[in-house]
Motif scaffolding. Structure first.
Motif, PDB file in Angstrom:
ATOM      1  N   HIS A  22       1.318   1.977  14.729  1.00  0.00           N
ATOM      2  CA  HIS A  22       0.628   3.241  15.028  1.00  0.00           C
ATOM      3  C   HIS A  22       0.062   3.251  16.436  1.00  0.00           C
ATOM      4  O   HIS A  22      -0.849   2.488  16.739  1.00  0.00           O
ATOM      5  CB  HIS A  22      -0.513   3.473  14.031  1.00  0.00           C
ATOM      6  CG  HIS A  22      -0.047   4.007  12.725  1.00  0.00           C
ATOM      7  ND1 HIS A  22      -0.101   5.346  12.413  1.00  0.00           N
ATOM      8  CD2 HIS A  22       0.510   3.394  11.666  1.00  0.00           C
ATOM      9  CE1 HIS A  22       0.396   5.525  11.205  1.00  0.00           C
ATOM     10  NE2 HIS A  22       0.782   4.352  10.726  1.00  0.00           N
ATOM     11  N   PRO A  23       0.564   4.119  17.293  1.00  0.00           N
ATOM     12  CA  PRO A  23      -0.004   4.218  18.633  1.00  0.00           C
ATOM     13  C   PRO A  23      -1.331   4.981  18.589  1.00  0.00           C
ATOM     14  O   PRO A  23      -1.632   5.654  17.608  1.00  0.00           O
ATOM     15  CB  PRO A  23       1.056   5.005  19.403  1.00  0.00           C
ATOM     16  CG  PRO A  23       1.755   5.802  18.367  1.00  0.00           C
ATOM     17  CD  PRO A  23       1.672   5.057  17.076  1.00  0.00           C
ATOM     18  N   GLY A  24      -2.122   4.838  19.633  1.00  0.00           N
ATOM     19  CA  GLY A  24      -3.312   5.680  19.760  1.00  0.00           C
ATOM     20  C   GLY A  24      -4.561   5.151  19.086  1.00  0.00           C
ATOM     21  O   GLY A  24      -5.607   5.780  19.125  1.00  0.00           O
ATOM     22  N   VAL A  26      -3.216  -4.404   9.635  1.00  0.00           N
ATOM     23  CA  VAL A  26      -1.808  -4.678   9.940  1.00  0.00           C
ATOM     24  C   VAL A  26      -1.059  -3.396  10.302  1.00  0.00           C
ATOM     25  O   VAL A  26      -0.075  -3.433  11.035  1.00  0.00           O
ATOM     26  CB  VAL A  26      -1.060  -5.390   8.776  1.00  0.00           C
ATOM     27  CG1 VAL A  26      -1.422  -6.847   8.687  1.00  0.00           C
ATOM     28  CG2 VAL A  26      -1.296  -4.699   7.461  1.00  0.00           C
ATOM     29  N   GLY A  27      -1.556  -2.266   9.816  1.00  0.00           N
ATOM     30  CA  GLY A  27      -0.905  -0.977  10.084  1.00  0.00           C
ATOM     31  C   GLY A  27      -0.920  -0.605  11.560  1.00  0.00           C
ATOM     32  O   GLY A  27      -0.154   0.256  12.004  1.00  0.00           O
ATOM     33  N   ARG A  77       0.852  -1.180   0.000  1.00  0.00           N
ATOM     34  CA  ARG A  77       0.000   0.000   0.000  1.00  0.00           C
ATOM     35  C   ARG A  77       0.889   1.231   0.000  1.00  0.00           C
ATOM     36  O   ARG A  77       1.855   1.306   0.741  1.00  0.00           O
ATOM     37  CB  ARG A  77      -0.908   0.006   1.230  1.00  0.00           C
ATOM     38  CG  ARG A  77      -1.890  -1.167   1.233  1.00  0.00           C
ATOM     39  CD  ARG A  77      -2.911  -1.076   2.360  1.00  0.00           C
ATOM     40  NE  ARG A  77      -3.831  -2.201   2.303  1.00  0.00           N
ATOM     41  CZ  ARG A  77      -3.933  -3.133   3.253  1.00  0.00           C
ATOM     42  NH1 ARG A  77      -3.202  -3.062   4.337  1.00  0.00           N
ATOM     43  NH2 ARG A  77      -4.771  -4.136   3.120  1.00  0.00           N
ATOM     44  N   MET A  78       0.543   2.165  -0.870  1.00  0.00           N
ATOM     45  CA  MET A  78       1.348   3.376  -1.012  1.00  0.00           C
ATOM     46  C   MET A  78       1.497   4.088   0.320  1.00  0.00           C
ATOM     47  O   MET A  78       2.582   4.414   0.761  1.00  0.00           O
ATOM     48  CB  MET A  78       0.665   4.295  -2.025  1.00  0.00           C
ATOM     49  CG  MET A  78       1.415   5.535  -2.345  1.00  0.00           C
ATOM     50  SD  MET A  78       2.826   5.175  -3.400  1.00  0.00           S
ATOM     51  CE  MET A  78       2.047   5.191  -5.010  1.00  0.00           C
ATOM     52  N   GLU A  79       0.380   4.301   1.006  1.00  0.00           N
ATOM     53  CA  GLU A  79       0.389   4.964   2.307  1.00  0.00           C
ATOM     54  C   GLU A  79       0.010   3.945   3.362  1.00  0.00           C
ATOM     55  O   GLU A  79      -0.694   2.995   3.085  1.00  0.00           O
ATOM     56  CB  GLU A  79      -0.670   6.077   2.314  1.00  0.00           C
ATOM     57  CG  GLU A  79      -0.367   7.218   1.395  1.00  0.00           C
ATOM     58  CD  GLU A  79       0.444   8.302   2.075  1.00  0.00           C
ATOM     59  OE1 GLU A  79       0.737   8.158   3.279  1.00  0.00           O
ATOM     60  OE2 GLU A  79       0.776   9.281   1.406  1.00  0.00           O
ATOM     61  N   ASP A  80       0.488   4.187   4.568  1.00  0.00           N
ATOM     62  CA  ASP A  80       0.085   3.314   5.661  1.00  0.00           C
ATOM     63  C   ASP A  80      -1.423   3.386   5.880  1.00  0.00           C
ATOM     64  O   ASP A  80      -1.965   4.468   6.059  1.00  0.00           O
ATOM     65  CB  ASP A  80       0.765   3.772   6.947  1.00  0.00           C
ATOM     66  CG  ASP A  80       2.100   3.088   7.104  1.00  0.00           C
ATOM     67  OD1 ASP A  80       2.486   2.385   6.153  1.00  0.00           O
ATOM     68  OD2 ASP A  80       2.731   3.266   8.153  1.00  0.00           O
ATOM     69  N   VAL A  81      -2.070   2.252   5.831  1.00  0.00           N
ATOM     70  CA  VAL A  81      -3.470   2.208   6.222  1.00  0.00           C
ATOM     71  C   VAL A  81      -3.490   1.569   7.597  1.00  0.00           C
ATOM     72  O   VAL A  81      -3.027   0.456   7.776  1.00  0.00           O
ATOM     73  CB  VAL A  81      -4.296   1.378   5.221  1.00  0.00           C
ATOM     74  CG1 VAL A  81      -5.752   1.369   5.633  1.00  0.00           C
ATOM     75  CG2 VAL A  81      -4.136   1.927   3.820  1.00  0.00           C
ATOM     76  N   VAL A  82      -3.999   2.297   8.582  1.00  0.00           N
ATOM     77  CA  VAL A  82      -3.934   1.788   9.950  1.00  0.00           C
ATOM     78  C   VAL A  82      -5.012   0.732  10.175  1.00  0.00           C
ATOM     79  O   VAL A  82      -4.748  -0.375  10.609  1.00  0.00           O
ATOM     80  CB  VAL A  82      -4.091   2.942  10.966  1.00  0.00           C
ATOM     81  CG1 VAL A  82      -3.991   2.407  12.380  1.00  0.00           C
ATOM     82  CG2 VAL A  82      -3.017   3.984  10.719  1.00  0.00           C
ATOM     83  N   VAL A  83      -6.243   1.106   9.846  1.00  0.00           N
ATOM     84  CA  VAL A  83      -7.364   0.187  10.039  1.00  0.00           C
ATOM     85  C   VAL A  83      -7.932  -0.150   8.660  1.00  0.00           C
ATOM     86  O   VAL A  83      -8.190   0.753   7.868  1.00  0.00           O
ATOM     87  CB  VAL A  83      -8.450   0.840  10.928  1.00  0.00           C
ATOM     88  CG1 VAL A  83      -9.709  -0.006  10.964  1.00  0.00           C
ATOM     89  CG2 VAL A  83      -7.904   1.043  12.341  1.00  0.00           C
TER      90      VAL A  83
END
Ligand code: ADP
Ligand code: ASP
Ligand code: MG
Length: 406
Positions: A354-356, A349-350, A248-254
């Motif tokens: 990633h905290p928070g 998986v992101g 993925r180009m950008e981090d996808v958190v959820v």
């Protein structure tokens, strides 16, 4: 032209009636004419399996698991025969097999059997004769000739296991949605289709309640690196690829939100707070074959503590019986069952980096005035148990907050 072998699986809604079966046959024949060898796995027509379960329960609330498998396996036997007839009608050679005829050998754990091996010789022989081979999903046979089933949703597993065994170039899962979505599109109409998703994410989603794929089938796909292509039997759309890694180009958190209303909660009050108590209770449960999911124990200030845990609703009665017995031996207080709960989870998986994320999730629920009864986390998911009536609202709010919508 010879293009190689594809395994195609059609779920219950894809073969719900005569027209749907004919539609599936047309698709199968189209692939065949384009030069593909085909092994086709089918589920029982529409809600047949649920209806058979209901029928059994009218006769006996606690039927023998062996007889249950005998009964449930009939559903898929109807679909394979009808689909073979529909394919014949279009002028293409096809033959239907039960799980046993397809060589799907399982252990003896009735209603949740595991595949030990596949003797695919008979399937290969028929493929050599240029026939489409249609195999009943969800079922197998023990080494001593007893019919077994592979757990609900088990046709997915049949398809993935056959794709692995036959080294198919693709395993296509046809269902009633266009692919894997950011959440159940029946709950959130703004859910978006995901083009590619990892085995790990799909496995987590399936385990947490996304019914679209059976979790065990993803475990097998991951173990043997079988790429899965989930798509709609109602359209020609491209669908979702389930694969090892997604760039993925950008981090996808959820990546998705799931909802599971099939769990129940048991709370044991006033347990003595000393070593060995939890071990005793959960050992008893495991010996009786009760699968325990989330467990929460409160901090004790009074040398007494409460423990809550979740089990599937279908196992609640048995779990309560076992828990009562175990708790009586250790002087525990009241035991409370609660079926009025839902588990909602976010998966991605992101999350690892990633905290928070948890704080954001709890904040969303707080804003909606939803009380959290239990929390559990994994590397790539966070789950909360909440009251059932808030479930859909909570899913939609989380879906929005994490920017998953269209
Ligand atoms: P089949 O009969 O083809 O096996 P299922 O009913 O088992 O189909 O699974 C398809 C259903 O799964 C969809 O209709 C959809 O409501 C539900 N579902 C739940 N979560 C998701 C999700 N994240 N993406 C797509 N479908 C989902
Ligand atoms: N017919 C079975 C079920 O409803 C298997 C499946 O559809 O995958 O669970
Ligand atoms: Mg299914």
């Amino acid at each position: 032209m010879h293009r190689g072998l594809i395994v195609q699986k059609f779920g219950g809604s894809s073969v719900a009636n005569v027209e749907r079966i004919q539609e599936v046959a047309r698709r199968v024949v189209d692939y065949r004419r384009r030069g593909y060898d085909l092994v086709v796995v089918v589920s029982a027509l529409g809600d047949t399996t649920d209806e058979l379960v209901e029928l059994a329960n009218k006769i006996n609330l606690h039927p023998s698991e062996r007889e249950m498998d005998m009964l449930l396996s009939t559903g898929e036997q109807i679909s394979v025969a009808l689909l073979a007839m529909a394919v014949h009608k279009l002028g293409v050679e096809a033959i239907s097999f039960t799980g046993a005829q397809g060589g799907i050998i399982t252990d003896t754990s009735h209603t949740r059997a595991r595949i030990i091996k596949i003797n695919a010789d008979k399937i290969k022989e028929e493929l050599k004769k240029n026939r489409v081979v249609i195999v009943a999903g969800f079922q197998g046979v023990t080494l001593t000739q007893d019919i077994t089933t592979l757990g609900r949703g088990g046709s997915d597993l049949t398809a993935v296991a056959l794709a692995k065994e036959l080294a198919a170039r693709e395993c296509e899962i046809y269902t009633d949605v266009d692919g894997i979505y950011t959440t159940d599109p029946r709950v959130e109409p703004h859910a978006k289709m995901i083009k590619e998703i990892t085995y790990d994410e799909m496995l987590e989603m399936a385990s947490l309640g996304a019914q679209v794929m059976q979790a065990r089938s993803i475990e097998v796909a991951k173990k043997f690196d079988v790429p899965i292509h989930v798509r709609s039997s109602f359209s020609k759309n491209a669908g979702t690829l389930i694969i090892k890694e997604v760039k993925r180009m950008e981090d996808v958190v959820v990546t998705s939100v799931t909802i599971n209303k099939k769990a129940a909660k048991i709370t044991i009050c006033s347990l003595p707070d000393r070593p060995g108590v939890a071990a005793k209770i959960f050992k008893k449960l495991s010996l009786e074959g009760v699968n325990v999911d989330m467990i929460v124990q409160n901090v004790s200030h009074t040398r007494q503590t409460d423990i809550s845990f979740t089990v599937s609703k279908s196992a609640l009665q048995k779990a309560m019986k076992v828990t009562r017995k175990a708790a009586a031996n250790i002087n525990a207080g009241q035991i409370i069952a609660d079926e009025d709960i839902a588990r909602i989870s976010i998966v991605g998986v992101g999350m690892k980096s990633h905290p928070g994320v948890a704080a954001t999730m709890f904040g969303v629920l707080a804003k909606k005035k939803v009380n959290i009864e239990m929390i559990s986390t994994s590397d790539i998911s966070i789950s909360c148990i909440i009251k059932k009536r808030f479930a859909e609202r909570a899913v939609r709010a989380l879906h929005k907050e994490f920017g998953l919508g269209k």
